[in-house]
Design an enzyme around this catalytic site. Structure first.
Site, PDB file in Angstrom:
ATOM      1  N   ALA A   1     -19.862 -45.590 -36.510  1.00 20.88           N
ATOM      2  CA  ALA A   1     -19.763 -44.200 -36.050  1.00 20.88           C
ATOM      3  C   ALA A   1     -19.374 -43.224 -37.146  1.00 20.88           C
ATOM      4  CB  ALA A   1     -18.774 -44.116 -34.887  1.00 20.88           C
ATOM      5  N   ALA A   2     -18.202 -43.393 -37.746  1.00 20.97           N
ATOM      6  CA  ALA A   2     -17.722 -42.414 -38.723  1.00 20.97           C
ATOM      7  C   ALA A   2     -18.581 -42.412 -39.978  1.00 20.97           C
ATOM      8  CB  ALA A   2     -16.266 -42.693 -39.072  1.00 20.97           C
TER       9      ALA A   2
ATOM     10  N   GLU B   1     -22.916 -51.871 -45.053  1.00 21.58           N
ATOM     11  CA  GLU B   1     -22.443 -52.357 -43.755  1.00 21.58           C
ATOM     12  C   GLU B   1     -22.430 -53.882 -43.780  1.00 21.58           C
ATOM     13  OE1 GLU B   1     -21.208 -53.513 -40.302  1.00 21.58           O
ATOM     14  OE2 GLU B   1     -21.034 -51.424 -40.951  1.00 21.58           O
TER      15      GLU B   1
ATOM     16  N   CYS C   1     -17.735 -49.343 -27.341  1.00 25.10           N
ATOM     17  CA  CYS C   1     -17.133 -49.168 -26.014  1.00 25.10           C
ATOM     18  C   CYS C   1     -18.007 -49.761 -24.913  1.00 25.10           C
ATOM     19  CB  CYS C   1     -16.907 -47.686 -25.720  1.00 25.10           C
ATOM     20  SG  CYS C   1     -15.795 -46.862 -26.875  1.00 25.10           S
TER      21      CYS C   1
ATOM     22  N   ARG D   1     -34.423 -41.438 -43.229  1.00 19.48           N
ATOM     23  CA  ARG D   1     -33.824 -40.147 -43.584  1.00 19.48           C
ATOM     24  C   ARG D   1     -33.281 -40.177 -45.009  1.00 19.48           C
ATOM     25  NH1 ARG D   1     -29.817 -37.898 -39.439  1.00 19.48           N
ATOM     26  NH2 ARG D   1     -30.597 -35.972 -40.348  1.00 19.48           N
TER      27      ARG D   1
ATOM     28  N   ASP E   1     -11.758 -45.632 -37.220  1.00 22.25           N
ATOM     29  CA  ASP E   1     -10.652 -46.466 -36.776  1.00 22.25           C
ATOM     30  C   ASP E   1      -9.735 -46.938 -37.891  1.00 22.25           C
ATOM     31  OD1 ASP E   1     -11.756 -46.174 -34.302  1.00 22.25           O
ATOM     32  OD2 ASP E   1     -12.386 -48.265 -34.063  1.00 22.25           O
TER      33      ASP E   1
ATOM     34  N   TYR F   1     -13.075 -25.325  -6.596  1.00 20.90           N
ATOM     35  CA  TYR F   1     -12.763 -26.012  -5.339  1.00 20.90           C
ATOM     36  C   TYR F   1     -13.939 -25.945  -4.383  1.00 20.90           C
ATOM     37  CZ  TYR F   1     -11.560 -26.422  -0.445  1.00 20.90           C
ATOM     38  OH  TYR F   1     -11.577 -26.777   0.870  1.00 20.90           O
TER      39      TYR F   1
END
Length: 460
Positions: free
Chosen positions: A13-14, A37, A47, A74, A290, A433
């Site tokens: 992610a980061a 990686e 998650c 990219r 993290d 409401y």
């Protein structure tokens, strides 16, 4: 003029959010990006792993937001299964090892991003490295667990720890037909809540058939002659048979590289950064996700709060800085939601023990209500607990446990905490409401109103 060289360590992610944002701001002629990686996957939803394990998500690859090939298209030189093993800050280079061939090489950088993530806590216990013992933090971890679940003939699982990961994995394993026992040290499961709120989660787990053992101090993993886990032993002398063991004790920042390089670390071992996510004292090094500590806006101190929402925001901020722009990540209030059994669970801000640790004097207010008007079909029970500072009435924290429609109400409290509102100001909020959505008085407002009374009574 030669392009600047950006090296990114960590491809989830980061790290990849930072690389992608930097690429949006600067083309290949201005900025050459190399990313490393160590795993098999990039840009995925960790998650979502419990939902894949439990069968709610059909295929592993549904959790992947962007593949290595998409990143490479990219103009990001993404090198998979390659682990950075050394940072040479003086030489402005990193040493990386190809995990398939073992070959090593150095890559020079002008700017460096560390997004090494977190790793499951593995206590130093006999048998902790046995076959069948799994931590679940990365998609690679999830795949290894799935491989074990598909191979094992037995249907007994022991989950060690009852935080978000532990409880979600317990539910997932029940969904796969396992008999599940959860061992945890605390008074109640879900230690991210106060014990009185955790008791509601405990009751729901029992209704689902999950056995929970409180105050359980695990001492070792028992193994067979082939080195495969067969049971978990505790200090009380009990043994819990297991065909698979899942560690849900929590995670810790993966910062061995940063530590070895002498980068500043906080109390929890996370990298320390400024508001722009630059590593303190290092102009051309950023860190996010993290592996870092972030400012708790309520307690006023740095904490390790590993969440994918934060990691993606960190990456955006870092990418802006690398690309010549400016952005900041001011901090968090500690918001998290989860779903366990039929319950939705949410918290933001401080628990009682957090407030005590911060030296705050506070009051609490707990109310029971319903998610919709009580007469509306499908109304579910909902419990809200609120903490407020004595004398000032400043909102300090909110915990919510209830049926469908409960958890996302915590966002009201998260905004109020970020704004530094008092509980009296929360009572006056103009919330939507209609009977299908809320009682006339939304449960959060009811809790705030009760908290106002507690503040006044405490200071009378």
């Amino acid at each position: 003029m030669a392009a600047e060289r950006l090296v990114v360590v960590g491809g989830d992610a980061a790290g990849m959010a930072a690389a992608s944002q930097a690429r949006r701001l600067k083309g290949p002629a201005e900025l050459a990006i190399t990313a490393f990686e160590r795993g098999h996957f990039t840009s995925y939803s960790a998650c979502g792993i419990p939902y894949w394990v439990g069968g709610r998500v059909g295929e592993r690859d549904e959790l992947i937001a962007r593949t290595p090939e998409e990143h490479r298209a990219r103009d990001i030189d993404l090198r998979m299964r390659t682990e950075v093993v050394e940072l040479d800050l003086a030489g402005r280079r990193v040493r990386a090892r190809d995990l398939e061939s073992g070959a090593e090489s150095w890559t020079e950088y002008d700017k460096l991003v560390l997004a090494t993530g977190a790793r499951p806590v593995r206590p130093r216990l006999p048998g902790i490295g046995a076959h069948g013992v799994h931590g679940v933090q990365t998609l690679d971890d999830g795949q290894r667990l799935m491989d074990t679940l598909e191979r094992t003939r037995g249907r007994r699982a022991v989950v060690v720890g009852a935080g978000y990961i532990g409880v979600e994995m317990a539910e997932a394993l029940v969904g796969r037909g396992f008999e599940v026992t959860v061992l945890h040290r605390g008074e109640q499961p879900m230690a991210t809540l106060d014990p009185d709120m955790g008791a509601l989660v405990h009751a729901a787990m029992n209704r689902m058939g999950i056995r929970t053992v409180a105050g359980a101090d695990v001492t070792k993993i028992l193994t067979d002659e082939e080195g495969r886990a067969v049971a978990v032993a505790t200090a009380a002398g009990d043994e819990y048979p297991a065909d698979v063991v899942v560690l849900g004790i929590g995670v810790e920042p993966r910062t061995a590289l940063a530590r070895a390089a002498g980068l500043p670390l906080g109390e929890s071992g996370g990298v320390l950064t400024d508001l722009s996510m630059r590593v303190r004292g290092h102009e051309d090094i950023w860190s996010g996700g993290d592996c870092v500590e972030v400012l708790d806006l309520v307690a006023g101190r740095n904490r390790h709060i590993p969440l994918g929402t934060h990691a993606n925001k960190h990456g955006q901020v870092i990418g802006a800085g690398v690309g010549g722009g400016y952005a900041t990540f001011p901090g968090v209030v500690g918001t998290a939601v989860s779903k366990v059994c039929e319950l939705e669970i949410a918290r933001t801000g401080l628990r009682e023990k957090d407030a005590l640790a911060a030296g705050l004097r506070f009051v609490t207010a707990t109310i029971e209500s319903t998610t919709t008007a009580g007469y509306y079909p499908g109304a579910a029970k909902m419990t809200v607990k609120m903490l407020a500072e004595r004398r000032t009435g400043r909102l300090l924290g909110v915990q919510i446990v209830g049926g469908a429609g409960s958890a996302k109400r915590v966002d009201i409290a998260a905004v109020a905490l970020t704004a530094g509102m008092t509980v009296e100001q929360v009572v006056s909020l103009d919330l939507g409401y209609a009977p299908p959505f809320s009682p006339v008085w939304d449960p959060v407002l009811v809790a705030a109103r009760k908290a106002v009374g507690a503040v006044r009574a405490a200071d009378a």
